[in-house]
Design an enzyme around this catalytic site. Sequence first.
Site, PDB file in Angstrom:
ATOM      1  N   ASP A  29     -51.886 -28.613  45.138  1.00 38.52           N
ATOM      2  CA  ASP A  29     -53.326 -28.644  44.864  1.00 38.52           C
ATOM      3  C   ASP A  29     -53.736 -29.774  43.929  1.00 38.52           C
ATOM      4  O   ASP A  29     -54.885 -30.216  43.948  1.00 38.52           O
ATOM      5  CB  ASP A  29     -53.818 -27.296  44.341  1.00 38.52           C
ATOM      6  CG  ASP A  29     -53.184 -26.873  43.026  1.00 38.52           C
ATOM      7  OD1 ASP A  29     -52.067 -27.338  42.726  1.00 38.52           O
ATOM      8  OD2 ASP A  29     -53.796 -26.064  42.303  1.00 38.52           O
ATOM      9  N   GLU A  52     -39.586 -31.654  48.054  1.00 37.09           N
ATOM     10  CA  GLU A  52     -39.768 -32.883  47.278  1.00 37.09           C
ATOM     11  C   GLU A  52     -38.460 -33.652  47.068  1.00 37.09           C
ATOM     12  O   GLU A  52     -38.470 -34.883  46.984  1.00 37.09           O
ATOM     13  CB  GLU A  52     -40.403 -32.548  45.921  1.00 37.09           C
ATOM     14  CG  GLU A  52     -41.818 -32.005  46.011  1.00 37.09           C
ATOM     15  CD  GLU A  52     -41.908 -30.499  46.185  1.00 37.09           C
ATOM     16  OE1 GLU A  52     -43.037 -29.950  46.163  1.00 37.09           O
ATOM     17  OE2 GLU A  52     -40.839 -29.852  46.370  1.00 37.09           O
ATOM     18  N   HIS A 115     -51.476 -23.211  36.055  1.00 34.86           N
ATOM     19  CA  HIS A 115     -50.233 -23.075  36.825  1.00 34.86           C
ATOM     20  C   HIS A 115     -49.481 -24.404  36.890  1.00 34.86           C
ATOM     21  O   HIS A 115     -50.034 -25.476  36.725  1.00 34.86           O
ATOM     22  CB  HIS A 115     -50.531 -22.570  38.236  1.00 34.86           C
ATOM     23  CG  HIS A 115     -51.425 -23.455  39.048  1.00 34.86           C
ATOM     24  ND1 HIS A 115     -52.787 -23.523  38.847  1.00 34.86           N
ATOM     25  CD2 HIS A 115     -51.144 -24.315  40.058  1.00 34.86           C
ATOM     26  CE1 HIS A 115     -53.310 -24.370  39.704  1.00 34.86           C
ATOM     27  NE2 HIS A 115     -52.351 -24.881  40.451  1.00 34.86           N
ATOM     28  N   HIS A 116     -48.198 -24.308  37.141  1.00 30.68           N
ATOM     29  CA  HIS A 116     -47.254 -25.427  37.190  1.00 30.68           C
ATOM     30  C   HIS A 116     -46.998 -26.037  35.813  1.00 30.68           C
ATOM     31  O   HIS A 116     -46.493 -27.161  35.720  1.00 30.68           O
ATOM     32  CB  HIS A 116     -47.697 -26.525  38.166  1.00 30.68           C
ATOM     33  CG  HIS A 116     -47.806 -26.081  39.591  1.00 30.68           C
ATOM     34  ND1 HIS A 116     -47.161 -24.971  40.077  1.00 30.68           N
ATOM     35  CD2 HIS A 116     -48.482 -26.623  40.651  1.00 30.68           C
ATOM     36  CE1 HIS A 116     -47.443 -24.838  41.373  1.00 30.68           C
ATOM     37  NE2 HIS A 116     -48.240 -25.818  41.738  1.00 30.68           N
ATOM     38  N   GLY A 413     -23.894 -40.389  43.922  1.00 26.57           N
ATOM     39  CA  GLY A 413     -23.042 -39.453  44.652  1.00 26.57           C
ATOM     40  C   GLY A 413     -23.635 -38.073  44.847  1.00 26.57           C
ATOM     41  O   GLY A 413     -22.918 -37.073  44.740  1.00 26.57           O
ATOM     42  N   ASP A 440     -20.266 -31.299  56.736  1.00 27.29           N
ATOM     43  CA  ASP A 440     -20.964 -30.032  56.917  1.00 27.29           C
ATOM     44  C   ASP A 440     -21.541 -29.490  55.618  1.00 27.29           C
ATOM     45  O   ASP A 440     -22.655 -28.952  55.590  1.00 27.29           O
ATOM     46  CB  ASP A 440     -20.055 -28.998  57.586  1.00 27.29           C
ATOM     47  CG  ASP A 440     -18.697 -28.853  56.900  1.00 27.29           C
ATOM     48  OD1 ASP A 440     -18.336 -29.714  56.072  1.00 27.29           O
ATOM     49  OD2 ASP A 440     -17.981 -27.872  57.195  1.00 27.29           O
ATOM     50  N   ASN A 467     -15.637 -29.887  58.884  1.00 32.31           N
ATOM     51  CA  ASN A 467     -14.260 -29.601  58.452  1.00 32.31           C
ATOM     52  C   ASN A 467     -14.228 -28.381  57.524  1.00 32.31           C
ATOM     53  O   ASN A 467     -13.361 -28.258  56.674  1.00 32.31           O
ATOM     54  CB  ASN A 467     -13.611 -30.832  57.797  1.00 32.31           C
ATOM     55  CG  ASN A 467     -14.485 -31.456  56.730  1.00 32.31           C
ATOM     56  OD1 ASN A 467     -15.457 -30.849  56.276  1.00 32.31           O
ATOM     57  ND2 ASN A 467     -14.150 -32.658  56.329  1.00 32.31           N
ATOM     58  N   GLY A 469     -16.129 -26.848  55.003  1.00 25.85           N
ATOM     59  CA  GLY A 469     -16.252 -26.722  53.557  1.00 25.85           C
ATOM     60  C   GLY A 469     -16.291 -28.043  52.828  1.00 25.85           C
ATOM     61  O   GLY A 469     -16.436 -29.114  53.425  1.00 25.85           O
ATOM     62  N   GLU A 473     -14.048 -31.915  47.316  1.00 25.56           N
ATOM     63  CA  GLU A 473     -13.689 -31.048  46.200  1.00 25.56           C
ATOM     64  C   GLU A 473     -12.307 -30.425  46.403  1.00 25.56           C
ATOM     65  O   GLU A 473     -11.529 -30.278  45.459  1.00 25.56           O
ATOM     66  CB  GLU A 473     -14.757 -29.961  46.013  1.00 25.56           C
ATOM     67  CG  GLU A 473     -16.026 -30.428  45.346  1.00 25.56           C
ATOM     68  CD  GLU A 473     -16.887 -31.330  46.217  1.00 25.56           C
ATOM     69  OE1 GLU A 473     -16.705 -31.334  47.462  1.00 25.56           O
ATOM     70  OE2 GLU A 473     -17.737 -32.050  45.671  1.00 25.56           O
TER      71      GLU A 473
END
Length: 557
Positions: A29, A52, A115-116, A413, A440, A467, A469, A473
């Site tokens: 708004d 956003e 608001h916000h 990254g 994925d 693959n 997952g 990591e």
Amino acid sequence: MNTTYTIGRYLIDRLGELGIRHIFGVPGDYNLSFLDTIIEHPALDWVGNCNELNAAYAADGYARIHGIAALVTTFGVGELSAVNGIAGSRAEQVPVVKITGSPATKIADEGRLVHHTLGDGAFDHFSKMYKEVTAAQTTLTAENATEEIDRVLRTCWYEKAPVYINLPVDIHALPAKQPKEPLLQEEQAASIDTISLMLGTLIPVIEKAKSPVILADYQVSRFHAEEALMNLAEATGFPVATLSMGKGIFNEEHPQFIGVYSGKTSPDYLRNRIDNADCILSVGVKLTDSITSGFSQEFMDSAVIQISPEEVNYQGIKFSKISLEESLNQLAGTVKKRDAQSLNIIPVTEQQKEEPFYVKEDQALTQKRFWEMVRLFIQKDDVVVADQGTSFFGAQTVPLKENVTFVGQPLWGSIGYTLPATLGTQLANPSRRNILLIGDGAFQLTFQEVSTMLREDLHPIIFVINNDGYTVERSIHGPEAKYNDIKMWRYANIPAILGGNKNFKSYKTTTEGELADALKDMAKSPDVLRFVEVVTQKMDMPKVLTVLGKIFAAQND
């Protein structure tokens, strides 16, 4: 339609003057009436995003191809959703104009609990946050609007960094005078004395070197110095390597191109050629952990001539206020040319001779074979976008054809960045074929923007590497840990679920034969979005990532 020339129209006209033709964002708004002005503008298109953060990523991708971009969000909730994307633009020197529609000036001055906000009457919390990740900031008023717009936009363009414009809802419709002078002025050339001193200092060093090399990185593209880099290379005859953050800034089919340097994970010839060089013309380079395999470069700092966007630095001797392009052109016009044989140049095209590729129809897909097939699939003039993870580290080893633009985000990254970024890169130049390579896990973060691609009738090629997952990591820590697992999706069904009808083709591939058939079929349908799920084993990863996982694990101890 309002015929009065306004502050909002002034801002949009200046964005258009910079070549921006699309503005990304999400309505709220506090920005709605300003969005009306964007919609009414004859030269700009509004591209609404699913959130956003995706809008910020899309703007970043757009700017990497087009030179600069803009997005609009609402105050507080909207701008904080976008801040991660803007931080990535700041880290990797991408010029993006972040516009926030905010509450009316009177409301902010009176500290009303609207608001916000945080409900404490303060309206500058979020602009303070943006101060940390942008090069210039402003809150527009009736008195300062046109001058401040010009100031921050010039900063964005010249410094190649994001900027922040706070546009209160009661300000954009106020009258303004149309611009009389162009926004951008011709940049002042370096002084003759500075250039003469630089050349007098550097030329003897370069001429004395027995194994000089040019090592270039991403700032070459940010500051539009690709042609100057090519001039320098061909004028000197020196071998050229890039880092992965700047992959594609130099024609990888050129006989002087020797590869993408990554420290200890580089091929032996390339690693020795860089690490043992007695003179390195380091052009637009920043040495970060992910592009140097954990700072594993072994060349001597004393051998480096650092050529940056605003200065040249050799062993602490600095020559300031010389643009990157001018530095390269001055050196190109002065350094004596040498031949490839005396410089021991083995181009990457000879280091990695392309062997005949035969599809093994029923063979399960592996990372190694997938990247070999991708190498054959990429064409001249493509845009290749690779998400940080198996996609980036696999793609960095794939030799590119002439005029291929490579987009990655190895410094910031942020996984998932590349899918919305591909929306931006494709809109920036719809005539080029865009290829997205994404894992994925990253895909699940930002997949909604496939719907925007379908709505805008864009035709990228999306490879989702399934693959099972977070493989990056897993390579660093916890290969079987629950936190590296994700829910298995029916990825090939996503375009249909997100509203696609006849404007997409989707494939699920588990074998080399299925992928080869998909690649052939895609060529028949260049005018639709093509979506390919590529299934590989959980711990199958590019060789370089196997090494990097151990390096990053040790770095984190």
